[in-house]
Design an enzyme around this catalytic site. Structure first.
Site, PDB file in Angstrom:
ATOM      1  N   ASP A  77      -2.806   0.779   8.193  1.00  0.00           N
ATOM      2  CA  ASP A  77      -1.530   1.576   7.927  1.00  0.00           C
ATOM      3  C   ASP A  77      -0.233   1.151   8.824  1.00  0.00           C
ATOM      4  OD1 ASP A  77      -2.584   2.409   5.393  1.00  0.00           O
ATOM      5  OD2 ASP A  77      -3.196   4.372   6.914  1.00  0.00           O
TER       6      ASP A  77
ATOM      7  N   HIS B  11       1.077   5.176   1.197  1.00  0.00           N
ATOM      8  CA  HIS B  11       0.464   6.298   2.166  1.00  0.00           C
ATOM      9  C   HIS B  11       1.153   7.531   2.040  1.00  0.00           C
ATOM     10  CE1 HIS B  11      -2.117   7.169   5.398  1.00  0.00           C
ATOM     11  NE2 HIS B  11      -1.200   7.673   6.202  1.00  0.00           N
TER      12      HIS B  11
ATOM     13  N   ASN C  35       0.727  -1.173   0.113  1.00  0.00           N
ATOM     14  CA  ASN C  35       0.022   0.022  -0.124  1.00  0.00           C
ATOM     15  C   ASN C  35       0.929   1.219  -0.210  1.00  0.00           C
ATOM     16  OD1 ASN C  35      -2.322   1.602   0.161  1.00  0.00           O
ATOM     17  ND2 ASN C  35      -2.580   1.392   2.315  1.00  0.00           N
TER      18      ASN C  35
ATOM     19  N   SER D 227       5.171   6.913   2.419  1.00  0.00           N
ATOM     20  CA  SER D 227       5.383   5.765   2.749  1.00  0.00           C
ATOM     21  C   SER D 227       4.832   4.510   1.799  1.00  0.00           C
ATOM     22  CB  SER D 227       5.142   5.202   4.270  1.00  0.00           C
ATOM     23  OG  SER D 227       5.409   6.395   5.012  1.00  0.00           O
TER      24      SER D 227
END
Ligand code: GAR
Length: 204
Positions: A144, A108, A106, A135
């Site tokens: 997260d 972020h 993912n 990130s």
């Protein structure tokens, strides 16, 4: 060649950068499908590159679990080596995360673990910090909270609003994401090793 599924909810600017990059024959990864939880502008990028799309509208399901089960089934059809959440603004249910871990990452727009969640840019501004960041992480079952694969600081400038700050973070995010995908594809980055290094062992 590493095959990649990308999941989006919005404009898909990071997806676009990944598609532009992976279109280069020398890049060791290919996007094979783009999915999302809602009708999103970003699907246009997939169409521009003739990449198949799969829409699993979360509003049509009674629960996160049912939505996630359908998304998981559709993803499984494509058998990607890697799933990239690129602005997917929906938490995935645990069975889906567990099925793909650690091959699910993912991006972020903050320097995790600072400012997790759906409003990373807004929260950084509200906190009045001098710098935030971007990130790329392995997805786990928290918000997260997965192992960090890459991150970089981005300064908050006087007069920044959410839009201007996010616009400066996104190019950094893109660069980090593309580099992480490249390193996974070349074997330079071993996702299982990164995940396991952080998982406490029974003997610890
Ligand atoms: C990106 O900044 C991504 O990190 C963020 O949404 C944006 C999507 O932009 N994701 C999150 O905040 C997830 N918590 P895009 O649709 O233009 O690529």
């Amino acid at each position: 060649m590493l095959t990649v599924a990308v999941l989006i909810s919005g404009a898909g600017s990071n997806l676009r950068a990944l598609l532009d990059t992976t279109a280069d024959d020398d890049f060791p990864a290919r996007v094979i499908v783009v999915g999302g939880d809602r009708e999103a502008d970003g699907f246009q990028h997939a169409e521009d590159f003739n990449i198949p799309t799969m829409l699993v509208p979360w509003r049509e399901y009674d629960s996160r679990e049912e939505w996630g089960a359908e998304l998981g089934e559709q993803l499984a059809v494509w058998r990607p080596d890697l799933v990239v959440l690129s602005g997917l603004m929906r938490l995935l249910p645990a069975p889906l995360v567990d099925a793909w871990s650690p091959r699910i990452i993912n991006t972020h727009p903050a320097y995790l673990p600072e400012f997790p969640g759906a409003h990373g840019v807004r929260d950084a501004l509200a906190a009045g910090v001098a710098q935030t960041g971007a990130s790329v992480i392995i997805v786990d079952n928290g918000v997260d909270s997965g192992p960090i694969l890459a991150q970089e600081r981005v300064p908050v400038l006087p007069g920044d609003d959410e839009h201007s700050l996010h616009d400066r973070i996104k190019p950094v995010e893109r660069r980090l994401l593309i580099d992480v995908v490249r390193r996974i594809a070349t074997g330079e980055l071993d996702l299982a090793a990164v995940r396991d290094a952080r998982t406490p062992r029974p003997t610890d």
